[in-house]
Design an enzyme around this catalytic site. Structure first.
Site, PDB file in Angstrom:
ATOM      1  N   LYS A  81       0.866  -1.181   0.000  1.00 18.17           N
ATOM      2  CA  LYS A  81       0.000   0.000   0.000  1.00 18.17           C
ATOM      3  C   LYS A  81       0.901   1.228   0.000  1.00 18.17           C
ATOM      4  O   LYS A  81       1.928   1.251   0.699  1.00 18.17           O
ATOM      5  CB  LYS A  81      -0.867  -0.031   1.264  1.00 18.17           C
ATOM      6  CG  LYS A  81      -1.923   1.051   1.353  1.00 18.17           C
ATOM      7  CD  LYS A  81      -2.777   0.853   2.607  1.00 18.17           C
ATOM      8  CE  LYS A  81      -3.890   1.866   2.725  1.00 18.17           C
ATOM      9  NZ  LYS A  81      -4.732   1.646   3.925  1.00 18.17           N
ATOM     10  N   SER A 156      -9.688   1.458   2.817  1.00 15.66           N
ATOM     11  CA  SER A 156      -8.851   2.268   1.969  1.00 15.66           C
ATOM     12  C   SER A 156      -7.783   1.488   1.205  1.00 15.66           C
ATOM     13  O   SER A 156      -7.264   1.988   0.201  1.00 15.66           O
ATOM     14  CB  SER A 156      -8.157   3.332   2.820  1.00 15.66           C
ATOM     15  OG  SER A 156      -7.300   2.731   3.776  1.00 15.66           O
ATOM     16  N   SER A 180      -9.835  -1.038   6.935  1.00 18.41           N
ATOM     17  CA  SER A 180      -9.241  -0.880   5.609  1.00 18.41           C
ATOM     18  C   SER A 180      -8.480  -2.073   5.052  1.00 18.41           C
ATOM     19  O   SER A 180      -8.094  -2.050   3.889  1.00 18.41           O
ATOM     20  CB  SER A 180      -8.313   0.325   5.591  1.00 18.41           C
ATOM     21  OG  SER A 180      -9.084   1.479   5.438  1.00 18.41           O
TER      22      SER A 180
END
Ligand code: GLN
Length: 490
Positions: A81, A156, A180
């Site tokens: 990420k 996310s 997330s």
């Protein structure tokens, strides 16, 4: 080489590498080709470096050839990420603010993966500064759900989930502040785990809400997630909230019989919730029944403060975010406005230009709940309710070994469906947020498909630092089903 190697588990890839059926360079090429074939549709990668991947794969091949394999992850391409620091790599947080920022150091979890021989392959899209549930808050690009490109991947960590689901990397890392990792894992049909707060060092993770953030793995199976977690967990003096507990060899502790004789709780408040889609509820209930058939005793538990989790989270998380994001000021490593006339103007204009709408909304909300006169009424009160939420779990865990729940109230929704309604978006995390507030570990495993063809996830919540058993329960469920063996057609 035949078949879809990019959909194989780490076990299999490791065995193929050991037996020289494939080299790490060839494996890297498989993932590069896969990414080139599908990522124009999926949009998971913000950046990637093929040359570096191939060069590192070559080193991995040499290690294996010399009998110096570092671990089962040696030569396995991993996605990150884009808020995890790797020295010399860009770290954007999917924000204009950090679009050109390059990390001067590598964070602890990533260093550990590197030490295990894993190969960093690409940086994955996310909601800006990890704020969102659909990846649509990314300032840089759109990511789509590999099962249906008209839908969102969740957020996310949407890029991390979509990349694994689409076979663009074997495993990936994300971060989970309110859901997330688990929510996008559920929406993309992969395994995603949020460890106990303090198990994985946050050093090198760009902070959103420091008392909630945790790094965790996305994988194609529970065992793959266990392998990654084993490597990234552990005490780190560079993170003052890191906890010194013994890290077990999670993969070797997995047992298909582990649910036998265990008491598993189902929180009545979760299923009374109006927001849950009836089909999702039915699929999750069937999964719970399956756990019963595997020998678990299913009992009802109560988490009475569940409905306060969302308001409490949006006070605490925004308060912490307003403080954490104060460092992006246009002076040091961030975007700097070229329209500023004086130094004060640099702060105002740089922040106005650099941050997106949702980030600004949260900074404003967070500053408000911390401001004098409102602090007691909002922030302090939210902290007290947070304690009640944690106590709910402590009470429940006096009588059960794990808790089962849906991960997300719905399957992946259509892109654009909730972008104009932040509150509707916030409700996507109704079943995950209280776990962060309580600091507990939880995993989402695929447990079925709805009639729209979209995957559904089962959430298993464990006692603090009981990752070993939690992973084992998830493994037992996974062994009895084949949901994780299905792959999207791209
Ligand atoms: N969706 C939640 C939010 O918008 C959770 C985000 C997260 O876990 N990083 O804050």
């Amino acid at each position: 080489m035949s078949g879809e190697i990019f959909y194989e588990n780490i076990d299999k890839l490791d065995a193929m590498l050991d037996s020289r059926q494939i080299s790490a360079v060839e494996l890297a090429t498989v993932f590069i080709d896969r990414k080139n074939a599908v990522d124009s549709k999926v949009g998971a990668f913000i950046s990637s470096n093929e040359e570096e991947l191939l060069a590192n794969a070559e080193k991995s091949d040499k290690r294996r050839a010399n009998g110096g394999k570092l671990s089962e992850l040696d030569g396995i391409p991993v996605g990150l990420k884009d808020l995890l620091a790797v020295r010399g790599q860009k770290l954007t947080c999917a924000s204009r603010m950090l679009e050109n920022y390059v990390s001067p150091y590598t964070g602890t979890a990533m260093q550990k993966l590197e030490g295990a021989g894993a190969l960093f392959w690409g940086r994955l899209n996310m909601d800006e500064f990890a704020m969102g549930s659909s990846c649509e808050n990314s300032a840089l690009q759109k990511t789509r759900n590999p099962w249906d490109l008209s839908r969102i991947p969740g957020g996310s960590s949407g890029g991390s989930a979509a990349a694994v689901s689409a076979g663009e990397c074997a495993v990936s890392l994300g971060s989970d502040t309110g859901g997330s990792i688990r929510q996008p894992a559920s929406l993309c049909g992969v395994v995603g785990m949020k460890p106990t707060y303090g198990l994985v060092s946050r050093f090198g993770l760009a902070a959103f809400a420091s008392s909630l953030d945790q790094i965790g793995p996305f994988a194609r199976s529970v065992k793959d997630a266990a392998i990654v977690l084993k490597h990234i967990a552990g005490y780190d003096r560079l993170d003052s909230t890191s906890v010194n507990v013994k890290i077990e060899d999670y993969p070797s502790k997995l047992s298909a019989d582990s649910l036998k004789g265990k008491k598993i709780g189902v929180p009545k408040e979760y299923f009374a919730s109006e927001g849950i889609d009836p089909e999702v509820r039915q699929i999750v209930e069937a999964a719970i029944k399956k756990c019963g058939e595997l020998g678990a005793e299913i009992v009802e538990v109560s988490l009475p403060h569940t409905d306060l989790a969302i308001p409490v989270y949006y006070i605490i998380a925004t308060a912490e975010a307003s403080s954490n994001l104060a460092r992006y000021d246009g002076i040091r490593y961030t975007h700097r406005s070229d329209k500023a006339k004086d130094v004060i103007d640099v702060y105002f204009k740089s922040r106005a230009e650099g941050f997106g709408e949702e980030v600004k909304r949260r900074i404003i909300l967070g500053s408000y709940v911390l401001s004098s006169g409102y602090y007691d009424a909002y922030y302090l009160r939210a902290q007290k309710v947070r304690t009640l939420i944690r106590t709910d779990f402590e009470k429940a865990f006096e009588s059960v070994d794990a808790i089962l729940a849906p991960t997300s109230p719905t399957t992946a929704f259509k892109a654009g469906e909730k972008t104009s309604d932040p509150l509707a978006m916030y409700l996507s995390d109704i079943f995950t947020i209280n776990v962060n507030l309580a600091g507990l570990p939880a995993i989402s495993v695929p447990c079925g498909f709805a009639s729209d063809g979209m995957p559904v996830g089962l959430q298993m919540i464990g006692r603090a630092f009981d990752e070993s058993n939690l992973l084992s329960y998830a493994y037992a469920y996974e062994c009895a089903c084949d949901w994780n063996k299905r792959n999207p057609q791209l």
